[in-house]
Design an enzyme around this catalytic site. Structure first.
Site, PDB file in Angstrom:
ATOM      1  N   LYS A  13       0.833  -1.216   0.000  1.00  0.00           N
ATOM      2  CA  LYS A  13       0.000   0.000   0.000  1.00  0.00           C
ATOM      3  C   LYS A  13       0.866   1.264   0.000  1.00  0.00           C
ATOM      4  O   LYS A  13       0.667   2.144  -0.831  1.00  0.00           O
ATOM      5  CB  LYS A  13      -0.904   0.062   1.249  1.00  0.00           C
ATOM      6  CG  LYS A  13      -1.900  -1.061   1.375  1.00  0.00           C
ATOM      7  CD  LYS A  13      -2.800  -0.868   2.590  1.00  0.00           C
ATOM      8  CE  LYS A  13      -2.047  -0.878   3.908  1.00  0.00           C
ATOM      9  NZ  LYS A  13      -1.429  -2.172   4.262  1.00  0.00           N
ATOM     10  N   ARG A  88     -10.090   1.199   8.294  1.00  0.00           N
ATOM     11  CA  ARG A  88      -9.767  -0.204   8.596  1.00  0.00           C
ATOM     12  C   ARG A  88     -10.816  -0.857   9.484  1.00  0.00           C
ATOM     13  O   ARG A  88     -10.654  -2.038   9.827  1.00  0.00           O
ATOM     14  CB  ARG A  88      -8.436  -0.303   9.321  1.00  0.00           C
ATOM     15  CG  ARG A  88      -7.270   0.113   8.484  1.00  0.00           C
ATOM     16  CD  ARG A  88      -5.949  -0.287   9.127  1.00  0.00           C
ATOM     17  NE  ARG A  88      -4.910   0.474   8.482  1.00  0.00           N
ATOM     18  CZ  ARG A  88      -3.649   0.093   8.362  1.00  0.00           C
ATOM     19  NH1 ARG A  88      -3.247  -1.039   8.885  1.00  0.00           N
ATOM     20  NH2 ARG A  88      -2.773   0.839   7.747  1.00  0.00           N
ATOM     21  N   ARG A 127      11.777  -5.922   5.316  1.00  0.00           N
ATOM     22  CA  ARG A 127      11.763  -4.506   5.701  1.00  0.00           C
ATOM     23  C   ARG A 127      12.335  -4.310   7.100  1.00  0.00           C
ATOM     24  O   ARG A 127      13.012  -3.330   7.370  1.00  0.00           O
ATOM     25  CB  ARG A 127      10.339  -3.946   5.625  1.00  0.00           C
ATOM     26  CG  ARG A 127      10.299  -2.477   5.984  1.00  0.00           C
ATOM     27  CD  ARG A 127       8.959  -1.841   5.707  1.00  0.00           C
ATOM     28  NE  ARG A 127       7.928  -2.342   6.601  1.00  0.00           N
ATOM     29  CZ  ARG A 127       6.640  -2.017   6.518  1.00  0.00           C
ATOM     30  NH1 ARG A 127       6.241  -1.232   5.542  1.00  0.00           N
ATOM     31  NH2 ARG A 127       5.780  -2.500   7.366  1.00  0.00           N
ATOM     32  N   ARG A 133      11.655  -1.463  11.853  1.00  0.00           N
ATOM     33  CA  ARG A 133      10.376  -0.984  12.408  1.00  0.00           C
ATOM     34  C   ARG A 133       9.933  -1.874  13.558  1.00  0.00           C
ATOM     35  O   ARG A 133       9.984  -3.105  13.456  1.00  0.00           O
ATOM     36  CB  ARG A 133       9.312  -1.002  11.297  1.00  0.00           C
ATOM     37  CG  ARG A 133       8.672   0.334  11.088  1.00  0.00           C
ATOM     38  CD  ARG A 133       7.794   0.350   9.875  1.00  0.00           C
ATOM     39  NE  ARG A 133       6.480  -0.234  10.139  1.00  0.00           N
ATOM     40  CZ  ARG A 133       5.465  -0.132   9.310  1.00  0.00           C
ATOM     41  NH1 ARG A 133       5.611   0.503   8.165  1.00  0.00           N
ATOM     42  NH2 ARG A 133       4.309  -0.680   9.605  1.00  0.00           N
ATOM     43  N   ARG A 144      -0.755  -8.638  13.177  1.00  0.00           N
ATOM     44  CA  ARG A 144      -1.308  -7.627  12.260  1.00  0.00           C
ATOM     45  C   ARG A 144      -2.140  -8.290  11.161  1.00  0.00           C
ATOM     46  O   ARG A 144      -3.185  -7.772  10.765  1.00  0.00           O
ATOM     47  CB  ARG A 144      -0.171  -6.801  11.651  1.00  0.00           C
ATOM     48  CG  ARG A 144       0.391  -5.783  12.637  1.00  0.00           C
ATOM     49  CD  ARG A 144       1.795  -5.341  12.267  1.00  0.00           C
ATOM     50  NE  ARG A 144       1.889  -4.656  11.007  1.00  0.00           N
ATOM     51  CZ  ARG A 144       3.023  -4.542  10.310  1.00  0.00           C
ATOM     52  NH1 ARG A 144       4.147  -5.076  10.773  1.00  0.00           N
ATOM     53  NH2 ARG A 144       3.030  -3.901   9.174  1.00  0.00           N
TER      54      ARG A 144
HETATM   55  P1  B4P Z   1       3.196  -1.938   2.612  1.00  0.00           P
HETATM   56  O1  B4P Z   1       2.087  -2.853   2.413  1.00  0.00           O
HETATM   57  O2  B4P Z   1       3.194  -0.688   1.827  1.00  0.00           O
HETATM   58  O3  B4P Z   1       3.260  -1.744   4.163  1.00  0.00           O
HETATM   59  P2  B4P Z   1       2.649  -0.583   4.962  1.00  0.00           P
HETATM   60  O4  B4P Z   1       2.147   0.538   4.111  1.00  0.00           O
HETATM   61  O5  B4P Z   1       3.675  -0.229   5.956  1.00  0.00           O
HETATM   62  O6  B4P Z   1       1.335  -1.202   5.583  1.00  0.00           O
HETATM   63  P3  B4P Z   1       1.032  -1.722   7.016  1.00  0.00           P
HETATM   64  O7  B4P Z   1      -0.409  -2.104   7.008  1.00  0.00           O
HETATM   65  O8  B4P Z   1       2.003  -2.760   7.385  1.00  0.00           O
HETATM   66  O9  B4P Z   1       1.364  -0.537   8.013  1.00  0.00           O
HETATM   67  P4  B4P Z   1       0.739   0.910   8.237  1.00  0.00           P
HETATM   68  O10 B4P Z   1       1.875   1.834   8.235  1.00  0.00           O
HETATM   69  O11 B4P Z   1      -0.384   1.248   7.316  1.00  0.00           O
HETATM   70  O12 B4P Z   1       4.635  -2.538   2.229  1.00  0.00           O
HETATM   71  C1  B4P Z   1       5.353  -3.441   2.976  1.00  0.00           C
HETATM   72  C2  B4P Z   1       6.729  -3.794   2.382  1.00  0.00           C
HETATM   73  O13 B4P Z   1       6.589  -4.478   1.148  1.00  0.00           O
HETATM   74  C3  B4P Z   1       7.647  -2.610   2.104  1.00  0.00           C
HETATM   75  O14 B4P Z   1       8.892  -2.897   2.691  1.00  0.00           O
HETATM   76  C4  B4P Z   1       7.792  -2.564   0.595  1.00  0.00           C
HETATM   77  O15 B4P Z   1       9.092  -2.191   0.199  1.00  0.00           O
HETATM   78  C5  B4P Z   1       7.543  -4.003   0.205  1.00  0.00           C
HETATM   79  N1  B4P Z   1       6.928  -4.101  -1.117  1.00  0.00           N
HETATM   80  C6  B4P Z   1       5.947  -3.308  -1.601  1.00  0.00           C
HETATM   81  N2  B4P Z   1       5.622  -3.688  -2.860  1.00  0.00           N
HETATM   82  C7  B4P Z   1       6.421  -4.762  -3.174  1.00  0.00           C
HETATM   83  C8  B4P Z   1       6.543  -5.609  -4.326  1.00  0.00           C
HETATM   84  N3  B4P Z   1       5.775  -5.437  -5.418  1.00  0.00           N
HETATM   85  N4  B4P Z   1       7.434  -6.626  -4.267  1.00  0.00           N
HETATM   86  C9  B4P Z   1       8.201  -6.797  -3.162  1.00  0.00           C
HETATM   87  N5  B4P Z   1       8.140  -6.035  -2.053  1.00  0.00           N
HETATM   88  C10 B4P Z   1       7.258  -5.018  -2.055  1.00  0.00           C
HETATM   89  O16 B4P Z   1       0.134   0.766   9.708  1.00  0.00           O
HETATM   90  C11 B4P Z   1       0.973   0.500  10.819  1.00  0.00           C
HETATM   91  C12 B4P Z   1       0.149   0.467  12.109  1.00  0.00           C
HETATM   92  O17 B4P Z   1      -0.463   1.772  12.325  1.00  0.00           O
HETATM   93  C13 B4P Z   1      -1.036  -0.505  12.141  1.00  0.00           C
HETATM   94  O18 B4P Z   1      -0.638  -1.823  12.479  1.00  0.00           O
HETATM   95  C14 B4P Z   1      -1.927   0.170  13.234  1.00  0.00           C
HETATM   96  O19 B4P Z   1      -1.445  -0.089  14.534  1.00  0.00           O
HETATM   97  C15 B4P Z   1      -1.744   1.643  12.950  1.00  0.00           C
HETATM   98  N6  B4P Z   1      -2.780   2.137  12.020  1.00  0.00           N
HETATM   99  C16 B4P Z   1      -2.580   2.600  10.760  1.00  0.00           C
HETATM  100  N7  B4P Z   1      -3.755   2.956  10.201  1.00  0.00           N
HETATM  101  C17 B4P Z   1      -4.718   2.699  11.122  1.00  0.00           C
HETATM  102  C18 B4P Z   1      -6.141   2.834  11.123  1.00  0.00           C
HETATM  103  N8  B4P Z   1      -6.804   3.312  10.052  1.00  0.00           N
HETATM  104  N9  B4P Z   1      -6.820   2.465  12.241  1.00  0.00           N
HETATM  105  C19 B4P Z   1      -6.192   2.007  13.316  1.00  0.00           C
HETATM  106  N10 B4P Z   1      -4.842   1.833  13.385  1.00  0.00           N
HETATM  107  C20 B4P Z   1      -4.108   2.188  12.284  1.00  0.00           C
END
Ligand code: B4P
Length: 198
Positions: A13, A88, A127, A133, A144
């Site tokens: 994402k 979410r 990552r 992280r 998660r």
């Molecule tokens: P992503 O999937 O982009 O991970 P993310 O954005 O960090 O999502 P995530 O859900 O884990 O965390 P968020 O910050 O939103 O990518 C992951 C990895 O994959 C990266 O290292 C990338 O390089 C790699 N990658 C991407 N594309 C690739 C490809 N094509 N091939 C290979 N590798 C690839 O949320 C973190 C925390 O914040 C949550 O757990 C929660 O506690 C809180 N939070 C956030 N939003 C919330 C909400 N709306 N409500 C409540 N809590 C919330």
């Protein structure tokens, strides 16, 4: 363009949000990034969010909703936005609906990025080696994924019922996934034009 990007942790994402938002010249708003910035600065919001994030749990709706309402009220969101990782929970869907209703605009599309759980875990572990992280340890990643499956996965149905949802395969290179998302958005937009034509 008012777009939501949904998907399990690790689906890509954050990676895709940056590219797609640039393409449409709208701000990419990641609730995760905003929380992390607040944790780093140890603001009151960051202190409140940190324990939940470190455990792989969602930050409570009232905190998250207030934060998003404030962000969407900023001037750069007037012409559109891409929300990455919000909503979410069912309460967050309700909040976003009422915020949009107040401004008299609707969503254009919801993209659900997906990949199989083994791939998700291996991306997040990779990552953790690069970025260290706090929530990228294997046990927290598994939690998660569980929280996502229980609370966020079912939200896709409500957007599908509104004809807003497009499911996109998140496996492949970053460029391949970007092309799929852009193709899905084009296809949704042409279907709408065809449906609304006299
Ligand atoms: P992503 O999937 O982009 O991970 P993310 O954005 O960090 O999502 P995530 O859900 O884990 O965390 P968020 O910050 O939103 O990518 C992951 C990895 O994959 C990266 O290292 C990338 O390089 C790699 N990658 C991407 N594309 C690739 C490809 N094509 N091939 C290979 N590798 C690839 O949320 C973190 C925390 O914040 C949550 O757990 C929660 O506690 C809180 N939070 C956030 N939003 C919330 C909400 N709306 N409500 C409540 N809590 C919330």
């Amino acid at each position: 363009m008012r777009l939501l990007l949904m998907g399990p942790p690790g689906a890509g994402k954050g990676t895709q949000a940056a590219v797609i938002a640039e393409r449409f010249a709208v701000p990419a708003i990641s609730t995760g990034d905003i929380f992390r910035a607040n944790v780093t600065q140890q603001t009151a919001l960051g202190v409140a969010a940190q324990t939940y994030m470190d455990a792989g749990e969602y930050v409570p709706d009232e905190i998250t909703n207030a934060m998003v309402a404030a962000r969407l009220a900023e001037r750069d969101c007037a012409g559109g936005f891409l929300l990455d990782g919000y909503p979410r929970t069912p309460q967050q869907v309700v909040e976003l609906d009422s915020l949009l209703e107040l401004t008299g605009v609707g969503l254009d599309a919801v993209v659900l990025l997906d990949a199989d759980p083994d791939e998700l875990v291996s991306r997040l572990l990779a990552r953790s080696e690069e970025q260290g992280r706090a929530d990228d340890t294997e046990s927290v990643i598994r939690r998660r994924l569980e929280v996502y499956a229980a609370e966020t996965g079912p939200l896709a149905d409500s957007y599908a019922e509104r004809d807003l949802l497009s499911r996109v395969d998140g496996l492949g290179t970053v460029d391949e996934v970007t092309e799929r998302i852009l193709a899905a958005l084009t296809s949704m937009s042409s279907q709408r034009t065809a449906t609304s034509a006299p």
